[in-house]
Motif scaffolding. Sequence first.
Motif, PDB file in Angstrom:
ATOM      1  N   HIS A 142       0.861  -1.200   0.000  1.00 32.38           N
ATOM      2  CA  HIS A 142       0.000   0.000   0.000  1.00 32.38           C
ATOM      3  C   HIS A 142       0.896   1.249   0.000  1.00 32.38           C
ATOM      4  CE1 HIS A 142       0.278   0.335   4.571  1.00 32.38           C
ATOM      5  NE2 HIS A 142       0.562  -0.940   4.377  1.00 32.38           N
ATOM      6  N   PRO A 143       1.699   1.410  -1.066  1.00 34.00           N
ATOM      7  CA  PRO A 143       2.671   2.518  -1.119  1.00 34.00           C
ATOM      8  C   PRO A 143       2.014   3.885  -1.150  1.00 34.00           C
ATOM      9  CG  PRO A 143       2.488   1.446  -3.265  1.00 34.00           C
ATOM     10  CD  PRO A 143       1.722   0.601  -2.301  1.00 34.00           C
ATOM     11  N   GLU A 144       0.724   3.967  -1.525  1.00 34.25           N
ATOM     12  CA  GLU A 144       0.050   5.263  -1.553  1.00 34.25           C
ATOM     13  C   GLU A 144      -0.033   5.904  -0.172  1.00 34.25           C
ATOM     14  OE1 GLU A 144      -3.323   2.151  -2.102  1.00 34.25           O
ATOM     15  OE2 GLU A 144      -1.138   2.253  -2.257  1.00 34.25           O
ATOM     16  N   ASP A 145       0.198   5.103   0.895  1.00 32.89           N
ATOM     17  CA  ASP A 145       0.175   5.645   2.256  1.00 32.89           C
ATOM     18  C   ASP A 145       1.518   6.231   2.686  1.00 32.89           C
ATOM     19  OD1 ASP A 145      -2.509   5.036   2.846  1.00 32.89           O
ATOM     20  OD2 ASP A 145      -1.989   2.956   3.273  1.00 32.89           O
ATOM     21  N   VAL A 146       2.553   6.030   1.894  1.00 35.43           N
ATOM     22  CA  VAL A 146       3.892   6.473   2.297  1.00 35.43           C
ATOM     23  C   VAL A 146       3.961   7.979   2.538  1.00 35.43           C
ATOM     24  CG1 VAL A 146       6.295   6.726   1.508  1.00 35.43           C
ATOM     25  CG2 VAL A 146       5.138   4.503   1.358  1.00 35.43           C
ATOM     26  N   PRO A 147       3.463   8.857   1.631  1.00 28.50           N
ATOM     27  CA  PRO A 147       3.550  10.296   1.916  1.00 28.50           C
ATOM     28  C   PRO A 147       2.882  10.696   3.228  1.00 28.50           C
ATOM     29  CG  PRO A 147       3.020   9.931  -0.400  1.00 28.50           C
ATOM     30  CD  PRO A 147       2.917   8.590   0.285  1.00 28.50           C
TER      31      PRO A 147
ATOM     32  N   GLN B 278       9.277  12.568  -1.699  1.00 26.02           N
ATOM     33  CA  GLN B 278       8.141  11.724  -1.327  1.00 26.02           C
ATOM     34  C   GLN B 278       7.823  10.711  -2.421  1.00 26.02           C
ATOM     35  OE1 GLN B 278       4.619  13.572   0.356  1.00 26.02           O
ATOM     36  NE2 GLN B 278       5.800  15.366   0.996  1.00 26.02           N
ATOM     37  N   ASN B 279       7.862  11.159  -3.685  1.00 27.07           N
ATOM     38  CA  ASN B 279       7.584  10.242  -4.794  1.00 27.07           C
ATOM     39  C   ASN B 279       8.636   9.143  -4.881  1.00 27.07           C
ATOM     40  OD1 ASN B 279       5.219  11.457  -5.662  1.00 27.07           O
ATOM     41  ND2 ASN B 279       6.288  12.898  -6.998  1.00 27.07           N
ATOM     42  N   PHE B 280       9.900   9.509  -4.649  1.00 22.61           N
ATOM     43  CA  PHE B 280      10.959   8.501  -4.659  1.00 22.61           C
ATOM     44  C   PHE B 280      10.736   7.488  -3.536  1.00 22.61           C
ATOM     45  CE2 PHE B 280      14.947   7.212  -2.611  1.00 22.61           C
ATOM     46  CZ  PHE B 280      15.465   6.392  -3.611  1.00 22.61           C
ATOM     47  N   LEU B 281      10.453   7.983  -2.338  1.00 29.87           N
ATOM     48  CA  LEU B 281      10.268   7.089  -1.190  1.00 29.87           C
ATOM     49  C   LEU B 281       9.001   6.245  -1.348  1.00 29.87           C
ATOM     50  CD1 LEU B 281      11.343   9.553   1.647  1.00 29.87           C
ATOM     51  CD2 LEU B 281      12.623   7.584   0.784  1.00 29.87           C
TER      52      LEU B 281
END
Length: 460
Positions: A313-318, A344-347
């Motif tokens: 669920h990478p959309e939660d990273v930011p 943020q996009n990289f992470l």
Amino acid sequence: MTAQYIMVVDDEPDIRQLVSEILEDEGYRVVTAENAAKAKELHRSRKPDLVLLDIWMPGQDGISLLKEWRENDTLCCPVIMMSGHGTIETAVEATKLGAQDFIEKPLSMAKMLLTISNALRASQLEKENRGLRKQMSSSLEPVGNSQTMQRLREQAKRIAQHDTRVLLYGEPGVGKETFARHIHALSNRKDRPFVRAALPTNKDSNHSLNNVLFGREDHGKIQYGLLDEANGGVLFLAEIFELDHDTQNRLLNALKENRYMRIGGNDWVDMDITLMASSSHDLQDDVKGGKFNEELYYLLNVVPVMIPPLHEHPEDVPELLNHYVDILTAQDGLPYRHISLAAQNFLRNHSWPGNIRELRNLVQRLLILGTETEVSLEEAEEAVGARIPVFSQEIGHIPESLFDLPLRQAREQFEHDYLIYQLKQADGNVSKLADQVKMERTHLYRKMRSLNVDPKKYGR
């Protein structure tokens, strides 16, 4: 079921009955004792949340009993002293011995209820503060607006409506304890303790492990265990597969009987807890390998919950990045830094093998080491470090010469193919694999995950 447990100790039957009835009407659970001997017996059988203790009683008086509890290190809750012949000196002495407050007879019921409420609240705040100090960086509600996180929060709400055992699965660092605390906060036990079991890491210290969980009695002196501490609330056992066989059997019996006996004790202690447990791998592997009690597994596995890894669920990273910036600046006093959109996009596309724990540590590192007000893409890339991929997914595809590879890549390539070879020998059984390669299972699972080795592909 979650009512706070009060012990009333007084030699006058009328007072015991009156106080008991009033407290029960207020929603408390009450037990009464007519003398110190009975009070000690009840005190051994279950840890109370508060004690109302008369000073003047036949035999051992209340001050002596309070002193005994303190000297034996079993003064485990607020004690409010009662006396019809109170003096300032007596009140001062009782306070020095650990009494929370002092009320005079004839009892004013309004004052008594207020004193009890204040004492229980102060005790609860003290426990909450201890928990907050241990969990400064924890969020009460899991962070993220992805469909995955929304579904898990809805699942937590449904689970919290039922007083049932929960088994949380997920890789290390995904936030299993955060979800356990979230379920607790939504449940009817939310005002009762949430106790995280800090179990000894020494595998040979079975005796110590039992003491930690079940407590101990030695010549009348009680050492309360985690089950005592959690009574009325929630006990969370992290990585439950680490329990030795003896402790598994004791826990199984306690869950079946809803009672347990302290180590060295002779009296049963009633148990009123919700048990939550977590594991970083499928416990069925341990059951098949003879390392985990099958009956205990089925008792624990009432409601299994899978917490997915962060890369699912990478959309939660930011949102997580900003959450931990806020937490660490507010609670740890670290300087605020804005994480640029490019960073943020990289992470967001990082694989996060350490999951949310790795993300938090990365944010902390960026806040500590950075000098600019904004975290740049280059800084984020440097903080993460380049990962060297493993080439093959099957044995037999080693490059022509390992000597042409960088040392780290050559080592990972060998470990990858070595583990696949050993997995095939073990028919995909991770317990057998751990014995073959002489590795502890938690480290082995972490190693396989980092090398993209899926043991399920090699089972028969």
